[in-house]
Design an enzyme around this catalytic site. Sequence first.
Site, PDB file in Angstrom:
ATOM      1  N   ARG A  42       0.822  -1.218   0.000  1.00 54.51           N
ATOM      2  CA  ARG A  42       0.000   0.000   0.000  1.00 54.51           C
ATOM      3  C   ARG A  42       0.857   1.270   0.000  1.00 54.51           C
ATOM      4  NH1 ARG A  42      -5.568  -0.897   3.467  1.00 54.51           N
ATOM      5  NH2 ARG A  42      -6.714  -1.540   1.629  1.00 54.51           N
ATOM      6  N   LYS A 206     -17.376 -13.291   3.583  1.00 51.68           N
ATOM      7  CA  LYS A 206     -18.421 -12.324   3.948  1.00 51.68           C
ATOM      8  C   LYS A 206     -19.532 -12.278   2.894  1.00 51.68           C
ATOM      9  CE  LYS A 206     -14.936  -9.463   6.125  1.00 51.68           C
ATOM     10  NZ  LYS A 206     -13.855  -9.063   5.213  1.00 51.68           N
ATOM     11  N   GLY A 355      -8.863  -6.986  -1.012  1.00 51.43           N
ATOM     12  CA  GLY A 355      -9.049  -7.948   0.074  1.00 51.43           C
ATOM     13  C   GLY A 355      -8.035  -9.079   0.061  1.00 51.43           C
ATOM     14  N   GLY A 378     -13.172  -3.153   0.514  1.00 49.61           N
ATOM     15  CA  GLY A 378     -14.535  -2.613   0.532  1.00 49.61           C
ATOM     16  C   GLY A 378     -14.731  -1.567  -0.553  1.00 49.61           C
TER      17      GLY A 378
HETATM   18  P1  AMP Z   1     -13.372 -12.146   2.708  1.00 46.42           P
HETATM   19  O1  AMP Z   1     -12.827 -11.075   3.598  1.00 46.42           O
HETATM   20  O2  AMP Z   1     -14.849 -12.207   2.635  1.00 46.42           O
HETATM   21  O3  AMP Z   1     -12.732 -12.112   1.326  1.00 46.42           O
HETATM   22  O4  AMP Z   1     -12.954 -13.521   3.376  1.00 46.42           O
HETATM   23  C1  AMP Z   1     -11.617 -13.932   3.450  1.00 46.42           C
HETATM   24  C2  AMP Z   1     -11.478 -14.994   4.511  1.00 46.42           C
HETATM   25  O5  AMP Z   1     -12.337 -16.073   4.198  1.00 46.42           O
HETATM   26  C3  AMP Z   1     -10.084 -15.546   4.598  1.00 46.42           C
HETATM   27  O6  AMP Z   1      -9.591 -15.323   5.893  1.00 46.42           O
HETATM   28  C4  AMP Z   1     -10.271 -17.030   4.314  1.00 46.42           C
HETATM   29  O7  AMP Z   1      -9.446 -17.850   5.098  1.00 46.42           O
HETATM   30  C5  AMP Z   1     -11.708 -17.241   4.682  1.00 46.42           C
HETATM   31  N1  AMP Z   1     -12.268 -18.441   4.043  1.00 46.42           N
HETATM   32  C6  AMP Z   1     -12.295 -18.705   2.730  1.00 46.42           C
HETATM   33  N2  AMP Z   1     -12.830 -19.924   2.519  1.00 46.42           N
HETATM   34  C7  AMP Z   1     -13.144 -20.434   3.707  1.00 46.42           C
HETATM   35  C8  AMP Z   1     -13.746 -21.653   4.127  1.00 46.42           C
HETATM   36  N3  AMP Z   1     -14.080 -22.602   3.252  1.00 46.42           N
HETATM   37  N4  AMP Z   1     -13.967 -21.819   5.451  1.00 46.42           N
HETATM   38  C9  AMP Z   1     -13.611 -20.869   6.325  1.00 46.42           C
HETATM   39  N5  AMP Z   1     -13.026 -19.694   5.992  1.00 46.42           N
HETATM   40  C10 AMP Z   1     -12.794 -19.489   4.701  1.00 46.42           C
END
Ligand code: AMP
Length: 400
Positions: A42, A206, A355, A378
Amino acid sequence: MAITYIDQVEAEDYKGKVIIVRFDFNVPLAKDGSGKITDTTRIDRTLETINYLLEQEPKKLILMSHLGRPKGQVNKSFSLEPVAVYLSEVLERDVTLSETCLDSGIKTLLSLKDNDIILLENVRFHAEETDNDSNFAEALASYADYYVLDAFGTAHRKHASTYGIMNFFPRSHCLAGFLMKKEIEALTKIVEKPGKPFVSIVGGAKVSDKIKIIEKLMISSDKLLIGGAMAYPFLKALGREIGKSLCADEDVQLAKAILSKDSGKKIELPIDHLASKSFGGPKEVVQDAAIPADLMGLDIGEKTISNYQNIIKSAKTVLWNGPMGLFENSDYAVGTLSIARTLAELDAFTVIGGGDSVSAVVQSGLADKMSHVSTGGGASLEFLENGTLPAIKALRFGIN
Ligand code: AMP
């Protein structure tokens, strides 16, 4: 109305003036309290703007940013000191960190003729920042003649330093930096005219945060590949067993609503998985879309990877947001890294939309093989949803 970028102002106009720039130096720090920056991306992505502005010979360059969420309190663990140290190393000049961003010493520093850079201490040490307090914004604005926004990662926030501050400069003195320019150009291309076939890949955890963007992408994409924990509400909505996988009931309802609109059968879901009895525990291969009751899905399986790779290979544009599994654990990083490598080899316009997929691409050393790696999580999602962001709108039209 068009945005004015920093290279559209005449060098003469900058000369002898004070320029204040809002960056997003919200970098990850080592958890051991050493203050070590674990990923400088960044900051590195702001150097082009900083160097350009220094070449214009302003009287002073003031940089400001937030770091973490100190919740309106001075908290030294969120100090920008590591950023000041890193910047002075890479720029090879002094970077003076102010005590606070309202420090009375700042005006004294401004009167000095030396060529150092001032970095204001974390603007979020003051609750007024996130409250978009007008007096606070005015105090920050009072230091400078020009305001530059180059904090794409925070441009979706109507905060004092990203938004309200623009009230205190003439419109022609509110400018966007080079990072904003790259982000806006790349994401606008995705929103307005993606080359076809356009494949979107959405993962992560999320679901509710990404639901609107999935709906939007379902319209513009030719295929929408879903992975990570994002996949389980969709599988459940289709009546599949998902065992102990991460999945909120409300997300299943959202997924159901999305699937009911997918008349073009654009959505692709995992057909096999890597799973475990516990979070991050020993891995077990699940050869089917259904996950046994005692297991939780933690990564996409081999057949899914190959299906997704085949679809991606035909794409002219790819947008990727969110990892395909629990990639922080190397046992469950295979899906995410395989997708990253496929994108790296592709002759297409590839955008990593912020992200954790950005961390995955950076960690695997593939970032420079992508057309654009967004610095905003975001912010990039919100841009893809609305085609703009509040601070970008303010740069274009001012604040009403
Ligand atoms: P996000 O911020 O929504 O992009 O989510 C990212 C997070 O989702 C990361 O920390 C990943 O480790 C977690 N993640 C992705 N797939 C899985 C899964 N199958 N089970 C649990 N956590 C997950």
